[in-house]
Design a protein around this motif. Structure first.
Motif, PDB file in Angstrom:
ATOM      1  N   MET A 159      57.261  46.888  20.961  1.00  0.00           N
ATOM      2  CA  MET A 159      57.691  45.310  20.895  1.00  0.00           C
ATOM      3  C   MET A 159      56.486  44.512  20.318  1.00  0.00           C
ATOM      4  O   MET A 159      56.287  43.410  20.566  1.00  0.00           O
ATOM      5  CB  MET A 159      57.814  45.150  22.398  1.00  0.00           C
ATOM      6  CG  MET A 159      58.859  45.670  23.170  1.00  0.00           C
ATOM      7  SD  MET A 159      60.370  45.289  22.292  1.00  0.00           S
ATOM      8  CE  MET A 159      60.204  43.358  22.024  1.00  0.00           C
ATOM      9  N   ARG A 160      55.911  45.152  19.282  1.00  0.00           N
ATOM     10  CA  ARG A 160      54.872  44.275  18.667  1.00  0.00           C
ATOM     11  C   ARG A 160      55.414  43.946  17.136  1.00  0.00           C
ATOM     12  O   ARG A 160      56.576  44.188  16.704  1.00  0.00           O
ATOM     13  CB  ARG A 160      53.737  45.104  18.475  1.00  0.00           C
ATOM     14  CG  ARG A 160      52.858  45.482  19.530  1.00  0.00           C
ATOM     15  CD  ARG A 160      51.619  46.254  19.658  1.00  0.00           C
ATOM     16  NE  ARG A 160      52.221  47.489  18.839  1.00  0.00           N
ATOM     17  CZ  ARG A 160      51.117  48.302  18.164  1.00  0.00           C
ATOM     18  NH1 ARG A 160      50.251  47.847  17.986  1.00  0.00           N
ATOM     19  NH2 ARG A 160      51.808  49.343  17.491  1.00  0.00           N
ATOM     20  N   ASN A 161      54.761  42.874  16.392  1.00  0.00           N
ATOM     21  CA  ASN A 161      54.932  42.774  15.008  1.00  0.00           C
ATOM     22  C   ASN A 161      54.899  43.810  14.149  1.00  0.00           C
ATOM     23  O   ASN A 161      53.999  44.958  14.520  1.00  0.00           O
ATOM     24  CB  ASN A 161      54.270  41.330  14.633  1.00  0.00           C
ATOM     25  CG  ASN A 161      54.390  40.364  15.705  1.00  0.00           C
ATOM     26  OD1 ASN A 161      55.509  40.094  16.109  1.00  0.00           O
ATOM     27  ND2 ASN A 161      53.364  39.728  15.756  1.00  0.00           N
ATOM     28  N   ARG A 162      55.465  43.748  12.885  1.00  0.00           N
ATOM     29  CA  ARG A 162      55.382  44.801  11.828  1.00  0.00           C
ATOM     30  C   ARG A 162      53.771  45.068  11.466  1.00  0.00           C
ATOM     31  O   ARG A 162      53.459  46.309  11.112  1.00  0.00           O
ATOM     32  CB  ARG A 162      56.289  44.579  10.734  1.00  0.00           C
ATOM     33  CG  ARG A 162      55.955  43.583   9.884  1.00  0.00           C
ATOM     34  CD  ARG A 162      56.813  43.256   8.793  1.00  0.00           C
ATOM     35  NE  ARG A 162      56.489  42.342   7.785  1.00  0.00           N
ATOM     36  CZ  ARG A 162      55.973  42.618   6.596  1.00  0.00           C
ATOM     37  NH1 ARG A 162      55.657  43.848   6.507  1.00  0.00           N
ATOM     38  NH2 ARG A 162      55.725  41.846   5.796  1.00  0.00           N
ATOM     39  N   TYR A 163      53.137  44.178  11.310  1.00  0.00           N
ATOM     40  CA  TYR A 163      51.652  44.212  10.891  1.00  0.00           C
ATOM     41  C   TYR A 163      50.831  45.007  12.193  1.00  0.00           C
ATOM     42  O   TYR A 163      49.726  45.622  11.713  1.00  0.00           O
ATOM     43  CB  TYR A 163      51.151  42.994  10.612  1.00  0.00           C
ATOM     44  CG  TYR A 163      50.738  41.766  11.556  1.00  0.00           C
ATOM     45  CD1 TYR A 163      49.936  41.623  12.620  1.00  0.00           C
ATOM     46  CD2 TYR A 163      51.905  40.940  11.556  1.00  0.00           C
ATOM     47  CE1 TYR A 163      49.878  40.804  13.464  1.00  0.00           C
ATOM     48  CE2 TYR A 163      51.911  39.845  12.445  1.00  0.00           C
ATOM     49  CZ  TYR A 163      50.852  39.937  13.371  1.00  0.00           C
ATOM     50  OH  TYR A 163      50.763  38.763  14.236  1.00  0.00           O
ATOM     51  N   GLU A 164      51.146  44.915  13.163  1.00  0.00           N
ATOM     52  CA  GLU A 164      50.714  45.705  14.243  1.00  0.00           C
ATOM     53  C   GLU A 164      51.035  47.310  14.178  1.00  0.00           C
ATOM     54  O   GLU A 164      50.370  48.091  14.255  1.00  0.00           O
ATOM     55  CB  GLU A 164      51.051  45.055  15.628  1.00  0.00           C
ATOM     56  CG  GLU A 164      50.515  43.569  15.904  1.00  0.00           C
ATOM     57  CD  GLU A 164      50.982  43.145  17.186  1.00  0.00           C
ATOM     58  OE1 GLU A 164      50.414  43.245  18.432  1.00  0.00           O
ATOM     59  OE2 GLU A 164      51.889  42.302  17.319  1.00  0.00           O
ATOM     60  N   SER A 165      52.154  47.391  14.322  1.00  0.00           N
ATOM     61  CA  SER A 165      52.923  48.678  14.294  1.00  0.00           C
ATOM     62  C   SER A 165      52.712  49.647  12.881  1.00  0.00           C
ATOM     63  O   SER A 165      52.628  50.788  12.959  1.00  0.00           O
ATOM     64  CB  SER A 165      54.313  48.991  14.551  1.00  0.00           C
ATOM     65  OG  SER A 165      54.910  48.251  13.500  1.00  0.00           O
ATOM     66  N   GLU A 166      52.211  49.011  11.879  1.00  0.00           N
ATOM     67  CA  GLU A 166      52.134  49.520  10.679  1.00  0.00           C
ATOM     68  C   GLU A 166      50.653  50.298  10.724  1.00  0.00           C
ATOM     69  O   GLU A 166      50.601  51.492  10.224  1.00  0.00           O
ATOM     70  CB  GLU A 166      51.852  48.500   9.596  1.00  0.00           C
ATOM     71  CG  GLU A 166      51.351  49.371   8.110  1.00  0.00           C
ATOM     72  CD  GLU A 166      51.349  48.126   7.019  1.00  0.00           C
ATOM     73  OE1 GLU A 166      51.366  48.608   5.767  1.00  0.00           O
ATOM     74  OE2 GLU A 166      51.150  46.952   7.086  1.00  0.00           O
TER      75      GLU A 166
END
Length: 338
Positions: A159-166
């Motif tokens: 449930m985080r933004n894509r720059y976090e999950s990257e």
């Protein structure tokens, strides 16, 4: 309307360099923590002022959001004031016994100043206040329960933004490619369409986004909604203390000056400029750009800590040349993240 407008006693008046120098001269340790609570706050501005006055006296630093729906805080506390801070928390009717998540990698430099802001919501979801019942949340799973559910094939959603999950995620997790939480809620609903009867696991940094998402999914008919207790931060603490398998791969993005803390030794992402293995976030050294991106040490040297040749030219230019370049280029990034 902000009733504090014009008041200087309730804001920080020092510049970034002054604050950085002051922090670097400190001889004591700071403890970085985060916490949140969804709870009805009658007077967010009055509550904000109360916290600012009390926490300024304890020399706390951080970024705290207050709204009618509750509080979301990331901050650090001088170690020698820790007991007083805990007493302050427990003497507050809104914060009593609130659980803290302590940072995994903490250099004490996570924040430069104390900012407490009143917002419409502590997590902006883009929805009306009465869109769903935010108190009807899912189950909270500790690390052992989470690992067992993953082993049994539950659906895992980041449930985080894509720059976090990257730069870090749980194995096999769905990672919506979005920039904001408001974009993520409808995207997750779409990704999970037809899976209303299946077991769903939600995770985020500390739990605040999952708490709201679990209520959102239950409102839309999902029967078995669960979230990681304490988020990634507390998961790491639990598996380390108990000697359990760590199913998280990579680094955890954090919204302070550290920009990340390592959860496992693996590096799962790449430099945005050369493609080398890298999970270090930086902001472009051209302050007029300030783009957030991944950059390896080699590219940091080559581009002078900027995102492009154009921005490198700007940071190396004389003041006179900078004025000329500003007329030619629009240095504001087209998007926040590469």
């Amino acid at each position: 309307m902000d009733p504090n407008k014009g008041r200087t006693d309730l804001i920080n008046r020092w510049g970034p360099e002054q604050l950085r120098n002051k922090l670097n001269k400190e001889t004591f340790r700071r403890i970085t923590i985060s916490f949140y609570r969804y709870i009805g706050i009658d007077d967010p501005y009055g509550f904000r002022n109360e916290l600012f006055t009390q926490w300024k006296q304890l020399d706390c630093l951080g970024r705290i959001y207050v709204a009618k729906e509750g509080i979301n805080a990331q901050m650090n506390v001088p170690e020698h004031y820790w007991d007083l801070f805990v007493d302050n928390i427990n003497n507050n009717k809104y914060l009593k016994d609130i659980p803290f998540k302590r940072a995994i990698e903490d250099d004490g430099k996570s924040f430069l100043k104390l900012q407490i802001k009143v917002r419409n919501k502590i997590v902006a979801d883009g929805l009306p206040d009465d869109a769903f019942d935010t108190s009807n949340v899912g189950n909270h799973l500790d690390a052992d329960q989470w690992n067992r559910a993953m082993d049994r094939g539950a659906i895992v959603v980041d449930m985080r933004n894509r720059y976090e999950s990257e730069i870090g995620k749980f194995q096999g997790a769905l990672t919506p490619q979005v920039e904001t939480f408001a974009e993520e809620l409808p995207e997750v609903l779409n990704l999970l369409k037809g899976k209303e009867e299946e077991k769903v696991l939600l995770y985020c940094t500390g739990g605040v986004r999952c708490e709201k998402t679990s209520a959102f999914l239950k409102h839309h008919g999902f029967k078995d909604v669960n979230q990681l207790l304490g988020g990634i931060i507390d998961y790491k603490r639990q598996v380390t203390q108990k000697g359990r398998e760590n199913k998280f791969r990579g680094k955890n993005f954090v919204f302070d000056n550290r920009l990340g803390e390592r959860i496992s030794d693996e590096v799962i992402s790449h430099c945005h400029q050369c493609g080398a293995s890298c999970d270090t976030h930086v902001n472009c050294a051209n302050v007029r750009c300030n783009l957030l991106f991944l950059q390896c040490e080699s590219c940091g040297q080559k581009y002078h800590m900027t995102c492009s040749d154009r921005c490198a030219e700007y940071v190396l230019a004389t003041n006179e040349k900078k004025i000329e370049l500003e007329k030619i280029h629009n240095y504001r990034p087209v998007k926040r993240y590469l």
